[in-house]
Enzyme design. Sequence first.
Site, short mmCIF file in Angstrom:
data_model
loop_
_atom_site.label_atom_id
_atom_site.label_comp_id
_atom_site.label_asym_id
_atom_site.label_seq_id
_atom_site.Cartn_x
_atom_site.Cartn_y
_atom_site.Cartn_z
N HIS A 179 0.83 -1.20 0.00
CA HIS A 179 0.00 0.00 0.00
C HIS A 179 0.87 1.26 0.00
CE1 HIS A 179 -2.84 2.84 2.26
NE2 HIS A 179 -3.45 2.57 1.12
N HIS A 233 -1.11 10.68 -2.50
CA HIS A 233 -2.39 10.24 -1.94
C HIS A 233 -3.34 11.39 -1.64
CE1 HIS A 233 -5.23 9.20 1.28
NE2 HIS A 233 -5.33 8.06 0.61
O1 G3P Z 1 -5.85 0.31 -2.09
C1 G3P Z 1 -6.77 0.64 -1.15
C2 G3P Z 1 -6.55 1.93 -0.44
O2 G3P Z 1 -5.47 2.61 -0.96
C3 G3P Z 1 -7.70 2.80 -0.43
O3 G3P Z 1 -7.58 3.85 0.45
O4 G3P Z 1 -7.15 6.19 1.04
O5 G3P Z 1 -5.32 4.55 1.19
O6 G3P Z 1 -6.13 5.30 -1.03
P1 G3P Z 1 -6.49 5.01 0.39
CA CA Z 2 -4.72 4.14 -2.47
#
Ligand code: G3P
Ligand code: CA
Length: 498
Positions: free
Chosen positions: A263, A305
């Site tokens: 992630h 992000h």
């Molecule tokens: O891949 C799933 C996740 O990234 C979704 O939430 O806010 O971390 O982009 P976020």
């Molecule tokens: Ca994400």
Amino acid sequence: MTQSHLSRAGRRNARGGGRSGVVAALLASALGVTTVALTTPDAAPQAPAPAAPYAPVAAPAPGDVLVDESFGGPGLPAGWSAVEGDWKVENGRLVGASANWNQQTRITFGRHLTDFRIEVTARFETVVDAARWTALGLDVPASGVTPWSIATMRSGTTAGNGLEFAQRTPADSWSVTNTAVAPAAAGTGRDVRIAVEVHGNSARWIFEGKEVMRTSQVARSADGGQALIVNGARVSFDDLKVTALAPGAFRRGPGAPLTVFAHRGASSAAPENTLLSDEVARRAGAEWIENDVQPSRDGVPYVLHDDTVNRTTNGQGRIRDLTAAQLDALDAGAWFGPASAGARVPSLAAQLDDLRTRGGSLLLEIKGPHTRDEVARIVKDVRDHGMTGRVFVQSFEVDALRYTRELAPDLPLGLLRGSLDTDPVAVARDLGLSAYNPSDAALSTRPEVVGALHAAGVAVNVWTVDTADRWKALDAAGVDGVITNRPAELAGWLSARQ
Ligand code: G3P
Ligand code: CA
């Protein structure tokens, strides 16, 4: 592609003592264990277990040829059942005849399969008219009663509906879900090699080696097998094969470990969404790296992000208000720690370059609402870098997924959800998803949706999960992949369980 990054890591280890082996060895050493053969503990001899009331049917292994029939015998093959119309074996071919458009002449065989390829050589000998057809039965009860699902080929194959996916409904009418024009006509008197690959509700129609159509709407039953059907024609068949396939490309095979998605890279150990966090994830053995993509003011896709650069860089402002040159000048590592100072906000192009040359695949999240043109730019970057085979697009934004599907039907799609849809399978069909990616909390409300999505050929990847307790629960629930900030730990945890 996602079957098992660890099995690939295992192959690398076999060649050169790779990282997963090191992780396993370190774990073993930390635990003070040596490798021993597993034996059952000493126990008093036990009476044999009573025989099961029925023999369980073992799942076929991918590649197993389950039916291989060239009609060399004098009669119909054993286990085949002519449930309607006239069927016979003549001159080494199976021949089925149907008098008119109202007779669905059919012969059933095989066993129920979720993932399989069926292929045959078919020849229209005579037809009532060019619209008459033959079909591969994809899910047909042995008795031949409705409902059943088929892949149809007309003699006039180059008509708009020359090829179809269709269902004969319980009410004995037609539900045609997909049609396509074949690249050549089957006509009459000509051998045509046709095949269909099925993964649950998804299927590909392959005409003389060329894929001509896909569907995600094959209606499946609990026990239907395969069949051949003839309508208003006399058709001969030869060299029929049914082969078991591995589960759909993004689903986990039996016994395979969870797929690890890093992630924002290895974001627990390095600044998120930088090439540094990607490298840490890569070195930990994670094949898949997740990111977040948004455009700069001048329309260049960057990897960030938040909608501002405030938290993760030394700059200030909304990413959509900053030019590519301004983003390139930012430090995206110092906030994380002095050891990471100097890391940059990568453009998507820079990240794709890095992945292409250093290794890894990309779970590319289109973050926030995007116009069609903005999605087109993302698709162009992926194409320009020759990375369509290593990119999986996901988004919370349904519009972004629809644009991606229009612009790049070859890119697999995942829908991110913070709460479950009432009917995730219906949503998956509507959007043409390869994966449905819920939050861990959302999935916990109804983990049984995993089975329904799998039956429809859709993978399930869960975010963002960082503890062994939850990895274990999700593994048991049968999900395909986990999106985690701790890819090194998850990879090691999985290795230790192999
Ligand atoms: O891949 C799933 C996740 O990234 C979704 O939430 O806010 O971390 O982009 P976020
Ligand atoms: Ca994400």
